[in-house]
Design a protein around this motif. Structure first.
Motif, mmCIF file in Angstrom:
data_model
loop_
_atom_site.group_PDB
_atom_site.id
_atom_site.type_symbol
_atom_site.label_atom_id
_atom_site.label_comp_id
_atom_site.label_asym_id
_atom_site.label_seq_id
_atom_site.Cartn_x
_atom_site.Cartn_y
_atom_site.Cartn_z
ATOM 1 N N LYS A 141 0.854 -1.185 0.000
ATOM 2 C CA LYS A 141 0.000 0.000 0.000
ATOM 3 C C LYS A 141 0.891 1.237 0.000
ATOM 4 N N TYR A 142 0.436 2.244 -0.713
ATOM 5 C CA TYR A 142 1.218 3.451 -0.913
ATOM 6 C C TYR A 142 0.565 4.619 -0.185
ATOM 7 N N HIS A 143 1.339 5.235 0.742
ATOM 8 C CA HIS A 143 0.849 6.405 1.464
ATOM 9 C C HIS A 143 1.220 7.647 0.652
ATOM 10 N N ASP B 66 -2.421 15.170 2.549
ATOM 11 C CA ASP B 66 -2.480 13.736 2.868
ATOM 12 C C ASP B 66 -3.681 13.074 2.193
ATOM 13 N N GLY C 130 -3.830 9.497 2.036
ATOM 14 C CA GLY C 130 -4.052 8.207 2.679
ATOM 15 C C GLY C 130 -3.350 7.069 1.961
ATOM 16 N N LEU C 131 -3.796 5.833 2.277
ATOM 17 C CA LEU C 131 -3.173 4.617 1.750
ATOM 18 C C LEU C 131 -3.939 4.067 0.555
ATOM 19 N N SER D 35 10.183 5.477 -0.973
ATOM 20 C CA SER D 35 9.614 6.370 0.037
ATOM 21 C C SER D 35 10.425 7.664 0.093
ATOM 22 N N GLN E 102 5.033 9.046 0.595
ATOM 23 C CA GLN E 102 5.531 9.157 1.960
ATOM 24 C C GLN E 102 6.118 7.840 2.462
#
Length: 334
Positions: free
Chosen positions: A189-191, A246, A248-249, A268, A287
């Motif tokens: 998962k990518y933040h 932001d 999220g994921l 990251s 992130q």
């Protein structure tokens, strides 16, 4: 010769009928002065399939196709394909029925009763409820019992001839697991954070160049080491600006193809170049990349075994029924 043995067991009227139907002529049966016209559409070893039997089986599909309002030519093609498919199903059933007799597979009335009771219990039906439901489908309880009997006999035949011979090894399960790590393994998962500078709908080329210059300047400051979160709070026109952009994921396949391509291979702490999107110009910041825990082989072995068993059952059944068809004498009369 098989056909000759078959006609010896039926009455003279039908002997004549079957003989002519083998050449495509109608089957005509007299009953108390009324004339019913039917014909044979297929001969399967010692058994026949009549047009009326085929028509009854096709009717639900026929009604559905008629209700869809297709052009006449398309409807005719669809009905022909359905007829062909249903006729093949009826042929397979005849072959299975013949195999049931050869294998001496039987079922008692008590076992049929038990099967019907299980159906009633599963659907919370009383006996009256079941009879009413059957009546709506044009079935009597006697006809329903015959149908249940046929289904159980065929299930027992397939279990004996096909399913009982399927073996799923630990190696098979492990190979399936390795080939489906996208399902059972942990997912990444990518933040993400972003900075958005909108392009007004009325913007001309000069205005777009001015907006592009603004976000290019933001990108330049990010490359110089400015905090992405701070820059998002100060300049982003997104509703997420107060949270430093932001988002999220996200799993990779849930993102747009454009963004997937942009962040694939990123680490990251890195950010994308300026992207022109439907919302405006955007810069995305990765992130962190999180990996969720997957399911172990031990945990999913029973599930994989069921999947492989069903897949093999379907494959082996097709091979088995095809083998029986090759051994049978089948004549189809369109």
């Amino acid at each position: 010769m098989k056909f000759r043995r078959f006609i010896l067991v039926i009455n003279n009227l039908v002997i004549c009928t079957v003989f002519f139907c083998m050449w495509g002529s109608p089957l005509i049966i007299q009953s108390q002065g009324a004339e019913i016209v039917d014909r044979i559409v297929a001969v399967v070893n010692e058994d026949i399939i009549t047009l009326s039997e085929l028509s009854r089986s096709i009717k639900p599909y026929e009604d559905k196709i008629h209700s869809l309002g297709y052009p006449e030519e398309k409807e005719r093609r669809m009905l022909f394909k359905v007829r062909e498919g249903v006729l093949n199903q009826l042929i397979d059933k005849k072959i299975e029925d013949q195999q049931i007799k050869r294998s001496n597979i039987e079922i008692s009335e008590e076992q049929i009763d038990q099967a019907i009771e299980r159906i009633k219990e599963k659907n919370y039906f009383t006996d009256e409820d079941l009879r009413l439901a059957l009546a709506k489908d044009g079935l009597t309880i006697e006809a329903y019992r015959d149908k249940i009997k046929e289904e159980i006999l065929r299930t027992r035949l397939v279990n004996f001839e096909v399913r009982s011979k399927i073996v799923i090894t630990e190696e098979d399960i492990a190979a399936y697991y390795e080939n489906h790590l996208d399902t059972y393994g942990g997912k990444q998962k990518y933040h993400l954070r972003h900075i958005l500078i909108r392009i007004p709908g009325f913007a001309d080329e000069n205005k777009k160049l001015e907006i592009r210059a603004k976000i290019d300047e933001i990108l330049k400051e990010l490359k110089a080491g400015q905090s992405f979160e701070t820059m998002a709070k100060n300049y982003s026109e997104s509703s997420t600006a107060a949270e430093g952009g932001d988002l999220g994921l996200f799993e990779l396949d849930s993102l747009s193809p454009q963004l997937q391509k942009a962040i694939k291979g990123m680490k990251s702490g890195e950010f994308t170049p300026v992207l022109e999107t439907d919302q405006g110009y955007q810069i995305f910041f990765l992130q962190e990349i999180l990996k969720t825990s997957g399911k172990s082989l031990e945990d999913v072995s029973p599930e994989i075994q069921r999947i492989l068993y069903e897949e093999n059952s379907e494959k082996k059944y097709k091979e088995w029924i095809e083998g029986l068809r090759k051994q049978s004498v089948i004549k189809i009369i369109q």
